[in-house]
Design a protein around this motif. Sequence first.
Motif, mmCIF file in Angstrom:
data_model
loop_
_atom_site.group_PDB
_atom_site.id
_atom_site.type_symbol
_atom_site.label_atom_id
_atom_site.label_comp_id
_atom_site.label_asym_id
_atom_site.label_seq_id
_atom_site.Cartn_x
_atom_site.Cartn_y
_atom_site.Cartn_z
ATOM 1 N N LEU A 356 -10.251 -3.932 -20.034
ATOM 2 C CA LEU A 356 -9.740 -2.575 -20.235
ATOM 3 C C LEU A 356 -10.870 -1.610 -20.608
ATOM 4 O O LEU A 356 -10.939 -0.483 -20.093
ATOM 5 N N ALA A 357 -11.780 -2.069 -21.484
ATOM 6 C CA ALA A 357 -12.912 -1.232 -21.893
ATOM 7 C C ALA A 357 -13.835 -0.927 -20.707
ATOM 8 O O ALA A 357 -14.316 0.209 -20.561
ATOM 9 N N ILE A 358 -14.056 -1.938 -19.854
ATOM 10 C CA ILE A 358 -14.900 -1.719 -18.668
ATOM 11 C C ILE A 358 -14.235 -0.726 -17.729
ATOM 12 O O ILE A 358 -14.885 0.174 -17.181
ATOM 13 N N GLY A 359 -12.919 -0.872 -17.527
ATOM 14 C CA GLY A 359 -12.199 0.056 -16.658
ATOM 15 C C GLY A 359 -12.286 1.488 -17.165
ATOM 16 O O GLY A 359 -12.546 2.423 -16.390
ATOM 17 N N ILE A 360 -12.097 1.684 -18.472
ATOM 18 C CA ILE A 360 -12.174 3.031 -19.048
ATOM 19 C C ILE A 360 -13.593 3.602 -18.939
ATOM 20 O O ILE A 360 -13.777 4.787 -18.617
ATOM 21 N N SER A 361 -14.607 2.737 -19.183
ATOM 22 C CA SER A 361 -15.994 3.204 -19.080
ATOM 23 C C SER A 361 -16.355 3.605 -17.650
ATOM 24 O O SER A 361 -17.098 4.571 -17.438
ATOM 25 N N GLU A 362 -15.806 2.875 -16.652
ATOM 26 C CA GLU A 362 -16.050 3.227 -15.254
ATOM 27 C C GLU A 362 -15.392 4.567 -14.910
ATOM 28 O O GLU A 362 -15.962 5.375 -14.180
ATOM 29 N N ILE A 363 -14.197 4.795 -15.455
ATOM 30 C CA ILE A 363 -13.513 6.085 -15.229
ATOM 31 C C ILE A 363 -14.330 7.225 -15.832
ATOM 32 O O ILE A 363 -14.530 8.274 -15.208
ATOM 33 N N LYS A 364 -14.832 7.023 -17.064
ATOM 34 C CA LYS A 364 -15.647 8.050 -17.705
ATOM 35 C C LYS A 364 -16.934 8.304 -16.934
ATOM 36 O O LYS A 364 -17.357 9.448 -16.757
ATOM 37 N N HIS A 371 -18.073 11.292 -9.260
ATOM 38 C CA HIS A 371 -18.072 10.290 -8.193
ATOM 39 C C HIS A 371 -16.682 9.668 -8.092
ATOM 40 O O HIS A 371 -16.261 8.908 -8.977
ATOM 41 N N LEU A 372 -15.982 9.990 -7.021
ATOM 42 C CA LEU A 372 -14.622 9.485 -6.852
ATOM 43 C C LEU A 372 -14.579 7.967 -6.712
ATOM 44 O O LEU A 372 -13.636 7.319 -7.164
ATOM 45 N N GLY A 373 -15.585 7.393 -6.069
ATOM 46 C CA GLY A 373 -15.614 5.941 -5.862
ATOM 47 C C GLY A 373 -15.647 5.190 -7.177
ATOM 48 O O GLY A 373 -14.889 4.228 -7.379
ATOM 49 N N ILE A 374 -16.535 5.596 -8.094
ATOM 50 C CA ILE A 374 -16.649 4.923 -9.393
ATOM 51 C C ILE A 374 -15.374 5.121 -10.209
ATOM 52 O O ILE A 374 -14.862 4.187 -10.841
ATOM 53 N N LEU A 375 -14.858 6.341 -10.188
ATOM 54 C CA LEU A 375 -13.637 6.640 -10.935
ATOM 55 C C LEU A 375 -12.468 5.778 -10.455
ATOM 56 O O LEU A 375 -11.740 5.183 -11.251
ATOM 57 N N ASN A 376 -12.281 5.710 -9.139
ATOM 58 C CA ASN A 376 -11.176 4.912 -8.585
ATOM 59 C C ASN A 376 -11.397 3.420 -8.803
ATOM 60 O O ASN A 376 -10.427 2.655 -8.921
ATOM 61 N N PHE A 377 -12.658 2.986 -8.864
ATOM 62 C CA PHE A 377 -12.933 1.575 -9.160
ATOM 63 C C PHE A 377 -12.418 1.226 -10.549
ATOM 64 O O PHE A 377 -11.825 0.162 -10.753
ATOM 65 N N GLY A 378 -12.651 2.116 -11.521
ATOM 66 C CA GLY A 378 -12.137 1.879 -12.869
ATOM 67 C C GLY A 378 -10.624 1.842 -12.898
ATOM 68 O O GLY A 378 -10.025 0.986 -13.567
ATOM 69 N N LEU A 379 -9.990 2.729 -12.146
ATOM 70 C CA LEU A 379 -8.525 2.751 -12.088
ATOM 71 C C LEU A 379 -7.976 1.488 -11.419
ATOM 72 O O LEU A 379 -6.969 0.916 -11.854
ATOM 73 N N ILE A 380 -8.652 1.040 -10.354
ATOM 74 C CA ILE A 380 -8.222 -0.182 -9.661
ATOM 75 C C ILE A 380 -8.353 -1.385 -10.582
ATOM 76 O O ILE A 380 -7.481 -2.272 -10.601
ATOM 77 N N LEU A 381 -9.427 -1.418 -11.365
ATOM 78 C CA LEU A 381 -9.638 -2.536 -12.293
ATOM 79 C C LEU A 381 -8.506 -2.603 -13.322
ATOM 80 O O LEU A 381 -7.969 -3.681 -13.605
ATOM 81 N N LEU A 409 0.478 7.596 -11.585
ATOM 82 C CA LEU A 409 0.261 8.996 -11.970
ATOM 83 C C LEU A 409 -1.189 9.229 -12.384
ATOM 84 O O LEU A 409 -1.766 10.293 -12.117
ATOM 85 N N GLY A 410 -1.776 8.190 -13.036
ATOM 86 C CA GLY A 410 -3.187 8.300 -13.416
ATOM 87 C C GLY A 410 -4.084 8.441 -12.204
ATOM 88 O O GLY A 410 -5.015 9.251 -12.191
ATOM 89 N N PHE A 411 -3.811 7.634 -11.151
ATOM 90 C CA PHE A 411 -4.569 7.752 -9.898
ATOM 91 C C PHE A 411 -4.470 9.172 -9.358
ATOM 92 O O PHE A 411 -5.478 9.802 -8.996
ATOM 93 N N PHE A 412 -3.269 9.670 -9.292
ATOM 94 C CA PHE A 412 -3.044 10.987 -8.694
ATOM 95 C C PHE A 412 -3.720 12.089 -9.506
ATOM 96 O O PHE A 412 -4.437 12.937 -8.956
ATOM 97 N N ASN A 415 -7.778 11.946 -9.603
ATOM 98 C CA ASN A 415 -8.360 12.368 -8.325
ATOM 99 C C ASN A 415 -8.125 13.851 -8.075
ATOM 100 O O ASN A 415 -9.006 14.561 -7.586
ATOM 101 N N TYR A 416 -6.942 14.328 -8.434
ATOM 102 C CA TYR A 416 -6.623 15.754 -8.243
ATOM 103 C C TYR A 416 -7.532 16.625 -9.091
ATOM 104 O O TYR A 416 -8.097 17.624 -8.605
ATOM 105 N N LEU A 417 -7.718 16.239 -10.353
ATOM 106 C CA LEU A 417 -8.555 17.040 -11.252
ATOM 107 C C LEU A 417 -10.018 17.028 -10.816
ATOM 108 O O LEU A 417 -10.706 18.053 -10.901
ATOM 109 N N MET A 418 -10.490 15.886 -10.349
ATOM 110 C CA MET A 418 -11.885 15.827 -9.909
ATOM 111 C C MET A 418 -12.114 16.655 -8.658
ATOM 112 O O MET A 418 -13.123 17.362 -8.536
#
Length: 427
Positions: A356-364, A371-381, A409-412, A415-418
């Motif tokens: 969970l910590a790795i996923g949140i750090s990737e989102i941050k 970078h949408l790719g890194i952000l979505n990787f954290g969400l996928i994790l 909803l987090g995915f949406f 990505n929308y805000l970015m």
Amino acid sequence: MSDKITNELQELLKANVVTEETAKKIRQYFNEKQEGSQNRLSSVFGILGAILVGLGIILVFAHNWDNLSRLTKILLSFLPLIIGQLFCGYSLLKKSESPAWRESSGVILFFAVGSSIALIAQVYNISGDLNSFLMIWMLLCLPLVYLLKSSIVSLLYLTGITYYGCNANYFTYPTAHSYYYWLLLLGIAPHYYELLKTKANSNFTLFHHWFIALSLIICLGTIAHKNGNSIALSYMSLFTIFYFIGQTPFFEVQKLKNNSFLIFGKLGILYLLLLYSFKWFWDKSIYDTTSVSETFFSLEFIIALLLTFLAALLFYKKNSQTNFKEISVLELVFLTNILFFIPGYEFSIIANGIVLAIGISEIKRGSKLNHLGILNFGLILISILVTCRFFDTNLSFVIRGILFITIGLGFFLTNYLMLKKRNRNEK
């Protein structure tokens, strides 16, 4: 060099934008680039042609083999070997500067050696197993890598010894067990080092990164014998080592798709952490031997200890340069190896927290780098972690449904805000 570039270069010369010396360097650059592209294309088609010719010859022999006399069979058994050696001799004497000739002739002789060994063994009914055949074949072809400076033979050799390692340890276990794979792997190390020094950006070097990393991952499990439960420690350390190698200056400048060590290292660490997050994983202890001393002196434990020590050295070397101010969670995960030595406890909760910590750090990080790719990787994790808990807990379907809705909803929203932030910055 194309006519379009030549015409534009003439216009720049007439307009005194570039000097004659600069124009000469530009012509030389594009000519070398075009020549390199042609050489690569010739090598590819030459290698493919050699493989098809070799397979075609084997098929022709196989179809008519039973109708031939013993003498004819012997002659035909050595024929591919003779042809392959003639091609290699011609390549060394007359075409030593042509990669296409060296690689193609190397491929022909590589398959010719294997076919000749198999055919002679069949003619004289020589008994033997697949492990012996593969080892003899690979050892006989290893000198080709250095005589012809052939990288495609090196890749074929890596494929062959990897299959040998699997067959000698996985497919025939426990009737057979062999550590010769590791000695065979050392045979290719000088060639790989030479590629790193002289052709760091070539496609063959790129393929070697992927083949070597994948071969090590596949065959590390071959060391497991009497104390197989401790193999997870070795894999965690190996993936961490890969992760640090992928972050060295040499690999950092590479595109992500070319950085096999970073990809395998990161995905491998996360895969093991997700395994650790299941309660059933901790049902087995590494003390799967008759005594604790036998565990500590087992080969599996010694290898795990050495790999963990190497991972710790790489961790220190990387972070000492920044006074340990830029440490990521992934770089510390190999320390979870210590958890295996505390009997009677389950650390699935800790593993869940780490993922969970790795996923949140990737989102941050993705948000910070835009970078949408890194952000979505954290969400996928995080989504994968929630999915694992979907099958591993007794939560009601309502709560599970709410969790999935929240993640969706987090995915949406993220990505929308970015994308909105990007559009605002562009304006």
